[in-house]
Scaffold this motif. Sequence first.
Motif, mmCIF file in Angstrom:
data_model
loop_
_atom_site.group_PDB
_atom_site.id
_atom_site.type_symbol
_atom_site.label_atom_id
_atom_site.label_comp_id
_atom_site.label_asym_id
_atom_site.label_seq_id
_atom_site.Cartn_x
_atom_site.Cartn_y
_atom_site.Cartn_z
ATOM 1 N N ARG A 1 0.808 -1.222 0.000
ATOM 2 C CA ARG A 1 0.000 0.000 0.000
ATOM 3 C C ARG A 1 0.837 1.265 0.000
ATOM 4 O O ARG A 1 0.306 2.356 -0.225
ATOM 5 C CB ARG A 1 -0.933 0.009 1.214
ATOM 6 C CG ARG A 1 -1.847 -1.194 1.292
ATOM 7 C CD ARG A 1 -2.812 -1.055 2.449
ATOM 8 N NE ARG A 1 -3.503 -2.309 2.744
ATOM 9 C CZ ARG A 1 -4.441 -2.428 3.660
ATOM 10 N NH1 ARG A 1 -4.802 -1.387 4.389
ATOM 11 N NH2 ARG A 1 -5.015 -3.601 3.877
ATOM 12 N N GLY A 2 2.123 1.118 0.286
ATOM 13 C CA GLY A 2 2.999 2.279 0.337
ATOM 14 C C GLY A 2 3.924 2.361 -0.852
ATOM 15 O O GLY A 2 3.587 2.917 -1.899
ATOM 16 N N PHE A 3 5.100 1.746 -0.722
ATOM 17 C CA PHE A 3 6.137 1.916 -1.727
ATOM 18 C C PHE A 3 5.718 1.360 -3.085
ATOM 19 O O PHE A 3 5.857 2.021 -4.115
ATOM 20 C CB PHE A 3 7.423 1.252 -1.242
ATOM 21 C CG PHE A 3 8.630 1.618 -2.052
ATOM 22 C CD1 PHE A 3 9.072 2.930 -2.095
ATOM 23 C CD2 PHE A 3 9.314 0.660 -2.775
ATOM 24 C CE1 PHE A 3 10.186 3.282 -2.843
ATOM 25 C CE2 PHE A 3 10.428 1.000 -3.524
ATOM 26 C CZ PHE A 3 10.857 2.307 -3.562
ATOM 27 N N ASP A 4 5.196 0.123 -3.108
ATOM 28 C CA ASP A 4 4.831 -0.472 -4.395
ATOM 29 C C ASP A 4 3.742 0.337 -5.085
ATOM 30 O O ASP A 4 3.809 0.586 -6.288
ATOM 31 C CB ASP A 4 4.363 -1.915 -4.192
ATOM 32 C CG ASP A 4 4.079 -2.613 -5.512
ATOM 33 O OD1 ASP A 4 5.016 -2.833 -6.283
ATOM 34 O OD2 ASP A 4 2.894 -2.925 -5.767
ATOM 35 N N ARG A 5 2.730 0.756 -4.323
ATOM 36 C CA ARG A 5 1.640 1.548 -4.906
ATOM 37 C C ARG A 5 2.175 2.854 -5.479
ATOM 38 O O ARG A 5 1.777 3.287 -6.575
ATOM 39 C CB ARG A 5 0.571 1.835 -3.848
ATOM 40 C CG ARG A 5 -0.591 2.688 -4.335
ATOM 41 C CD ARG A 5 -1.292 2.052 -5.511
ATOM 42 N NE ARG A 5 -2.310 2.923 -6.082
ATOM 43 C CZ ARG A 5 -2.681 2.891 -7.344
ATOM 44 N NH1 ARG A 5 -2.120 2.029 -8.186
ATOM 45 N NH2 ARG A 5 -3.605 3.703 -7.792
ATOM 46 N N SER A 6 3.118 3.477 -4.783
ATOM 47 C CA SER A 6 3.700 4.728 -5.277
ATOM 48 C C SER A 6 4.407 4.512 -6.608
ATOM 49 O O SER A 6 4.303 5.344 -7.525
ATOM 50 C CB SER A 6 4.701 5.279 -4.258
ATOM 51 O OG SER A 6 4.074 5.559 -3.029
ATOM 52 N N LEU A 7 5.114 3.402 -6.746
ATOM 53 C CA LEU A 7 5.871 3.168 -7.970
ATOM 54 C C LEU A 7 4.977 2.713 -9.115
ATOM 55 O O LEU A 7 5.294 2.968 -10.280
ATOM 56 C CB LEU A 7 6.989 2.169 -7.702
ATOM 57 C CG LEU A 7 8.074 2.729 -6.769
ATOM 58 C CD1 LEU A 7 9.186 1.732 -6.561
ATOM 59 C CD2 LEU A 7 8.630 4.038 -7.288
ATOM 60 N N VAL A 8 3.871 2.055 -8.798
ATOM 61 C CA VAL A 8 2.888 1.773 -9.852
ATOM 62 C C VAL A 8 2.341 3.086 -10.407
ATOM 63 O O VAL A 8 2.196 3.260 -11.627
ATOM 64 C CB VAL A 8 1.751 0.888 -9.305
ATOM 65 C CG1 VAL A 8 0.595 0.822 -10.300
ATOM 66 C CG2 VAL A 8 2.274 -0.524 -9.026
ATOM 67 N N ILE A 9 2.045 4.032 -9.517
ATOM 68 C CA ILE A 9 1.570 5.352 -9.948
ATOM 69 C C ILE A 9 2.631 6.053 -10.795
ATOM 70 O O ILE A 9 2.337 6.657 -11.831
ATOM 71 C CB ILE A 9 1.192 6.202 -8.718
ATOM 72 C CG1 ILE A 9 -0.055 5.614 -8.046
ATOM 73 C CG2 ILE A 9 0.966 7.665 -9.107
ATOM 74 C CD1 ILE A 9 -0.382 6.237 -6.702
ATOM 75 N N LEU A 10 3.896 5.964 -10.366
ATOM 76 C CA LEU A 10 4.983 6.556 -11.149
ATOM 77 C C LEU A 10 5.083 5.882 -12.517
ATOM 78 O O LEU A 10 5.272 6.561 -13.541
ATOM 79 C CB LEU A 10 6.305 6.424 -10.396
ATOM 80 C CG LEU A 10 7.564 6.861 -11.161
ATOM 81 C CD1 LEU A 10 7.440 8.300 -11.659
ATOM 82 C CD2 LEU A 10 8.801 6.685 -10.288
ATOM 83 N N GLY A 11 4.956 4.565 -12.562
ATOM 84 C CA GLY A 11 5.007 3.861 -13.836
ATOM 85 C C GLY A 11 3.909 4.321 -14.783
ATOM 86 O O GLY A 11 4.139 4.484 -15.996
ATOM 87 N N GLU A 12 2.716 4.556 -14.248
ATOM 88 C CA GLU A 12 1.613 5.049 -15.081
ATOM 89 C C GLU A 12 1.932 6.429 -15.644
ATOM 90 O O GLU A 12 1.629 6.733 -16.804
ATOM 91 C CB GLU A 12 0.331 5.084 -14.259
ATOM 92 C CG GLU A 12 -0.180 3.682 -13.877
ATOM 93 C CD GLU A 12 -1.274 3.732 -12.823
ATOM 94 O OE1 GLU A 12 -1.519 4.840 -12.275
ATOM 95 O OE2 GLU A 12 -1.872 2.672 -12.543
ATOM 96 N N ASP B 1 7.771 -2.162 -19.763
ATOM 97 C CA ASP B 1 7.240 -2.447 -18.422
ATOM 98 C C ASP B 1 7.369 -1.176 -17.587
ATOM 99 O O ASP B 1 8.398 -0.947 -16.941
ATOM 100 C CB ASP B 1 8.017 -3.592 -17.787
ATOM 101 C CG ASP B 1 7.397 -4.069 -16.474
ATOM 102 O OD1 ASP B 1 6.649 -3.291 -15.850
ATOM 103 O OD2 ASP B 1 7.666 -5.228 -16.098
ATOM 104 N N PRO B 2 6.349 -0.319 -17.588
ATOM 105 C CA PRO B 2 6.457 0.962 -16.871
ATOM 106 C C PRO B 2 6.736 0.805 -15.383
ATOM 107 O O PRO B 2 7.502 1.598 -14.818
ATOM 108 C CB PRO B 2 5.092 1.618 -17.122
ATOM 109 C CG PRO B 2 4.602 0.998 -18.384
ATOM 110 C CD PRO B 2 5.090 -0.409 -18.351
ATOM 111 N N ALA B 3 6.123 -0.182 -14.726
ATOM 112 C CA ALA B 3 6.364 -0.358 -13.291
ATOM 113 C C ALA B 3 7.821 -0.726 -13.030
ATOM 114 O O ALA B 3 8.440 -0.234 -12.074
ATOM 115 C CB ALA B 3 5.434 -1.419 -12.718
#
Length: 229
Positions: free
Chosen positions: A147-158, A174-176
Amino acid sequence: MALQPGVAQDQLSAAPDQAETGRSERRRQAIIKAATEVFVRHGYLGATTDEVAARASVSKQTLYKHFADKQHLFAEVILDASVQVVDGLSSAVASTLDDAQDVRQGLRALADGFLRGLLQPDVVRLRRLVIAEADRFPEIGRAWFDRGFDRSLVILGEAMRRLADRGFLHGLADPALAAYQFAGLVMYQPMNQVMFAGTDALPPAGQLSRIADAAVDMFLATYGPRPGG
């Protein structure tokens, strides 16, 4: 026009309920803030609900009304912190990349945002605490990551994918993964330095700037737009 008696009575009864809800939420936030300070200072085993209640200026009865026990309180502290991490990094992504016309400038500003947000002493201390208790509370550690770091980087990948759609990046299969690579280039050295050597070991501003510059250069060497592209 006069209110109907039933409507007036409903409004009068609703007002105290809303006020009590507001007071309850303020007490809950005060408990979370106090608990964060206590857990960071003493660790999970050394923390006591007595000290948390005293710091929050509430009774233990009030504390247990909001949180069943110390484990639930610890979980809430970590989840609250992870939400703040996501909000902070998501805001940094939105403010630096969404309308960027210069991809290097946007990524450089984002690198500064990562360094400011993730190297805050309290964030580093909470990160250490989550790692220390990962075997005891794996679900809490997983929540911090998911919910923290991974979610932030998924948002960055988008956001990076949108940059690629606009022609500012290329080869973004692979954006993520690209987001993780960027974060690693920026954060690996300074984060490990403060995690192991203490928050006083934070690299000086000039060194952080050089790390950020090199991270952006290396990232764009792989994903940056090609001449004539």
